[in-house]
Design a protein around this motif. Sequence first.
Motif, PDB file in Angstrom:
ATOM      1  N   LEU A  28      23.004  -9.410  -4.624  1.00 52.65           N
ATOM      2  CA  LEU A  28      23.810  -9.249  -5.828  1.00 52.65           C
ATOM      3  C   LEU A  28      24.817  -8.111  -5.654  1.00 52.65           C
ATOM      4  CD1 LEU A  28      24.065 -10.319  -8.762  1.00 52.65           C
ATOM      5  CD2 LEU A  28      22.517  -8.483  -9.413  1.00 52.65           C
ATOM      6  N   ARG A  29      24.345  -6.995  -5.149  1.00 50.65           N
ATOM      7  CA  ARG A  29      25.239  -5.847  -4.926  1.00 50.65           C
ATOM      8  C   ARG A  29      26.298  -6.165  -3.876  1.00 50.65           C
ATOM      9  NH1 ARG A  29      20.601  -1.217  -5.079  1.00 50.65           N
ATOM     10  NH2 ARG A  29      20.620  -0.922  -7.339  1.00 50.65           N
ATOM     11  N   ALA A  30      25.895  -6.874  -2.810  1.00 52.92           N
ATOM     12  CA  ALA A  30      26.844  -7.204  -1.751  1.00 52.92           C
ATOM     13  C   ALA A  30      27.933  -8.144  -2.265  1.00 52.92           C
ATOM     14  CB  ALA A  30      26.109  -7.842  -0.568  1.00 52.92           C
ATOM     15  N   ILE A  31      27.556  -9.153  -3.025  1.00 55.57           N
ATOM     16  CA  ILE A  31      28.538 -10.088  -3.582  1.00 55.57           C
ATOM     17  C   ILE A  31      29.486  -9.345  -4.521  1.00 55.57           C
ATOM     18  CG2 ILE A  31      28.835 -12.096  -5.072  1.00 55.57           C
ATOM     19  CD1 ILE A  31      26.068 -13.081  -3.915  1.00 55.57           C
ATOM     20  N   ALA A  32      28.937  -8.527  -5.387  1.00 53.47           N
ATOM     21  CA  ALA A  32      29.767  -7.758  -6.319  1.00 53.47           C
ATOM     22  C   ALA A  32      30.705  -6.820  -5.572  1.00 53.47           C
ATOM     23  CB  ALA A  32      28.877  -6.981  -7.285  1.00 53.47           C
ATOM     24  N   ASP A  33      30.180  -6.117  -4.572  1.00 53.16           N
ATOM     25  CA  ASP A  33      30.999  -5.187  -3.795  1.00 53.16           C
ATOM     26  C   ASP A  33      32.149  -5.923  -3.110  1.00 53.16           C
ATOM     27  OD1 ASP A  33      31.634  -2.630  -2.615  1.00 53.16           O
ATOM     28  OD2 ASP A  33      30.736  -3.369  -0.749  1.00 53.16           O
ATOM     29  N   PHE A  34      31.852  -7.052  -2.534  1.00 59.74           N
ATOM     30  CA  PHE A  34      32.897  -7.821  -1.852  1.00 59.74           C
ATOM     31  C   PHE A  34      34.014  -8.220  -2.809  1.00 59.74           C
ATOM     32  CE2 PHE A  34      34.699 -11.952  -0.668  1.00 59.74           C
ATOM     33  CZ  PHE A  34      35.338 -11.567   0.500  1.00 59.74           C
ATOM     34  N   PHE A  35      33.650  -8.663  -4.006  1.00 60.07           N
ATOM     35  CA  PHE A  35      34.651  -9.103  -4.964  1.00 60.07           C
ATOM     36  C   PHE A  35      35.231  -7.953  -5.799  1.00 60.07           C
ATOM     37  CE2 PHE A  35      32.645 -13.274  -4.218  1.00 60.07           C
ATOM     38  CZ  PHE A  35      33.786 -13.983  -3.894  1.00 60.07           C
ATOM     39  N   GLY A  36      34.746  -6.730  -5.559  1.00 58.78           N
ATOM     40  CA  GLY A  36      35.324  -5.572  -6.226  1.00 58.78           C
ATOM     41  C   GLY A  36      34.980  -5.461  -7.695  1.00 58.78           C
ATOM     42  N   VAL A  37      33.790  -5.918  -8.050  1.00 63.82           N
ATOM     43  CA  VAL A  37      33.337  -5.818  -9.440  1.00 63.82           C
ATOM     44  C   VAL A  37      31.975  -5.133  -9.459  1.00 63.82           C
ATOM     45  CG1 VAL A  37      34.607  -7.871 -10.192  1.00 63.82           C
ATOM     46  CG2 VAL A  37      32.242  -8.111  -9.408  1.00 63.82           C
ATOM     47  N   PRO A  38      31.595  -4.540 -10.585  1.00 61.90           N
ATOM     48  CA  PRO A  38      30.248  -3.976 -10.670  1.00 61.90           C
ATOM     49  C   PRO A  38      29.219  -5.115 -10.688  1.00 61.90           C
ATOM     50  CG  PRO A  38      31.437  -3.678 -12.752  1.00 61.90           C
ATOM     51  CD  PRO A  38      32.393  -4.303 -11.796  1.00 61.90           C
ATOM     52  N   ALA A  39      28.030  -4.854 -10.195  1.00 61.62           N
ATOM     53  CA  ALA A  39      26.982  -5.874 -10.178  1.00 61.62           C
ATOM     54  C   ALA A  39      26.705  -6.392 -11.587  1.00 61.62           C
ATOM     55  CB  ALA A  39      25.713  -5.316  -9.539  1.00 61.62           C
ATOM     56  N   SER A  40      26.865  -5.551 -12.582  1.00 63.00           N
ATOM     57  CA  SER A  40      26.623  -5.979 -13.963  1.00 63.00           C
ATOM     58  C   SER A  40      27.549  -7.127 -14.367  1.00 63.00           C
ATOM     59  CB  SER A  40      26.786  -4.801 -14.924  1.00 63.00           C
ATOM     60  OG  SER A  40      28.114  -4.309 -14.880  1.00 63.00           O
ATOM     61  N   TYR A  41      28.725  -7.204 -13.773  1.00 62.55           N
ATOM     62  CA  TYR A  41      29.662  -8.290 -14.059  1.00 62.55           C
ATOM     63  C   TYR A  41      29.042  -9.651 -13.744  1.00 62.55           C
ATOM     64  CZ  TYR A  41      33.854 -11.197 -13.714  1.00 62.55           C
ATOM     65  OH  TYR A  41      34.779 -12.193 -13.859  1.00 62.55           O
ATOM     66  N   LEU A  42      28.198  -9.690 -12.727  1.00 54.79           N
ATOM     67  CA  LEU A  42      27.595 -10.947 -12.304  1.00 54.79           C
ATOM     68  C   LEU A  42      26.372 -11.332 -13.112  1.00 54.79           C
ATOM     69  CD1 LEU A  42      27.850 -10.427  -8.439  1.00 54.79           C
ATOM     70  CD2 LEU A  42      29.423 -11.679  -9.938  1.00 54.79           C
ATOM     71  N   ILE A  43      25.796 -10.373 -13.835  1.00 52.55           N
ATOM     72  CA  ILE A  43      24.547 -10.696 -14.534  1.00 52.55           C
ATOM     73  C   ILE A  43      24.615 -10.541 -16.049  1.00 52.55           C
ATOM     74  CG2 ILE A  43      23.034 -10.282 -12.576  1.00 52.55           C
ATOM     75  CD1 ILE A  43      22.483  -7.502 -13.687  1.00 52.55           C
ATOM     76  N   ASP A  44      25.495  -9.688 -16.542  1.00 56.66           N
ATOM     77  CA  ASP A  44      25.570  -9.480 -17.990  1.00 56.66           C
ATOM     78  C   ASP A  44      26.423 -10.553 -18.638  1.00 56.66           C
ATOM     79  OD1 ASP A  44      23.998  -7.251 -17.820  1.00 56.66           O
ATOM     80  OD2 ASP A  44      25.669  -5.834 -17.862  1.00 56.66           O
ATOM     81  N   ARG A  45      26.025 -10.973 -19.812  1.00 54.19           N
ATOM     82  CA  ARG A  45      26.782 -11.994 -20.542  1.00 54.19           C
ATOM     83  C   ARG A  45      27.969 -11.396 -21.277  1.00 54.19           C
ATOM     84  NH1 ARG A  45      22.728 -16.636 -21.723  1.00 54.19           N
ATOM     85  NH2 ARG A  45      21.160 -16.028 -20.234  1.00 54.19           N
ATOM     86  N   ASP A  46      27.908 -10.111 -21.571  1.00 51.46           N
ATOM     87  CA  ASP A  46      29.003  -9.455 -22.276  1.00 51.46           C
ATOM     88  C   ASP A  46      30.132  -9.138 -21.310  1.00 51.46           C
ATOM     89  OD1 ASP A  46      27.570  -9.474 -24.683  1.00 51.46           O
ATOM     90  OD2 ASP A  46      26.600  -7.577 -24.189  1.00 51.46           O
ATOM     91  N   ILE A  47      31.318  -8.964 -21.840  1.00 56.12           N
ATOM     92  CA  ILE A  47      32.484  -8.609 -21.028  1.00 56.12           C
ATOM     93  C   ILE A  47      32.322  -7.167 -20.572  1.00 56.12           C
ATOM     94  CG2 ILE A  47      34.965  -8.251 -21.061  1.00 56.12           C
ATOM     95  CD1 ILE A  47      35.102 -10.499 -23.158  1.00 56.12           C
ATOM     96  N   ASP A  48      32.551  -6.929 -19.289  1.00 59.77           N
ATOM     97  CA  ASP A  48      32.450  -5.586 -18.731  1.00 59.77           C
ATOM     98  C   ASP A  48      33.819  -4.914 -18.876  1.00 59.77           C
ATOM     99  OD1 ASP A  48      32.342  -3.308 -17.033  1.00 59.77           O
ATOM    100  OD2 ASP A  48      30.702  -4.230 -15.936  1.00 59.77           O
ATOM    101  N   PRO A  49      33.909  -3.815 -19.622  1.00 60.33           N
ATOM    102  CA  PRO A  49      35.204  -3.153 -19.830  1.00 60.33           C
ATOM    103  C   PRO A  49      35.793  -2.583 -18.536  1.00 60.33           C
ATOM    104  CG  PRO A  49      33.425  -1.797 -20.693  1.00 60.33           C
ATOM    105  CD  PRO A  49      32.810  -3.106 -20.278  1.00 60.33           C
ATOM    106  N   LYS A  50      35.002  -2.457 -17.477  1.00 58.56           N
ATOM    107  CA  LYS A  50      35.501  -1.902 -16.225  1.00 58.56           C
ATOM    108  C   LYS A  50      36.218  -2.953 -15.372  1.00 58.56           C
ATOM    109  CE  LYS A  50      31.340   0.093 -15.847  1.00 58.56           C
ATOM    110  NZ  LYS A  50      30.171   0.383 -15.092  1.00 58.56           N
ATOM    111  N   VAL A  51      36.186  -4.215 -15.798  1.00 54.05           N
ATOM    112  CA  VAL A  51      36.794  -5.289 -15.037  1.00 54.05           C
ATOM    113  C   VAL A  51      38.017  -5.810 -15.783  1.00 54.05           C
ATOM    114  CG1 VAL A  51      36.460  -7.595 -14.050  1.00 54.05           C
ATOM    115  CG2 VAL A  51      34.577  -5.973 -14.066  1.00 54.05           C
ATOM    116  N   GLU A  52      39.150  -5.827 -15.089  1.00 51.71           N
ATOM    117  CA  GLU A  52      40.372  -6.346 -15.699  1.00 51.71           C
ATOM    118  C   GLU A  52      40.305  -7.858 -15.782  1.00 51.71           C
ATOM    119  OE1 GLU A  52      44.084  -5.016 -14.086  1.00 51.71           O
ATOM    120  OE2 GLU A  52      43.236  -3.078 -13.571  1.00 51.71           O
ATOM    121  N   ALA A  53      40.812  -8.405 -16.856  1.00 51.74           N
ATOM    122  CA  ALA A  53      40.838  -9.868 -17.015  1.00 51.74           C
ATOM    123  C   ALA A  53      41.949 -10.475 -16.209  1.00 51.74           C
ATOM    124  CB  ALA A  53      40.994 -10.221 -18.482  1.00 51.74           C
TER     125      ALA A  53
END
Length: 75
Positions: free
Chosen positions: A50-75
């Motif tokens: 999970l961390r490796a996939i998130a790191d590769f795509f430049g997003v926090p791991a929470s982006y891949l698992i949380d249902r809410d929008i992560d404010p740290k990720v640009e749309a």
Amino acid sequence: FEVMHKPSDSPLSNAAAAAAITRHTGVSISPAYLWQLRSGVKSNPTVAHLRAIADFFGVPASYLIDRDIDPKVEA
């Protein structure tokens, strides 16, 4: 995979993504495992994957698992 690529490039295949994730993060991940995650055959990835996939795509791991929008990720 369809979203996270340059407009001039094709979406990454599972094989290309697995190789790039492994090369970028040092965490070994197979094309078959990515296919299983993407298709829903597997639904509980390891924390390392999970961390490796998130790191590769430049997003926090929470982006891949949380249902809410992560404010740290640009749309």
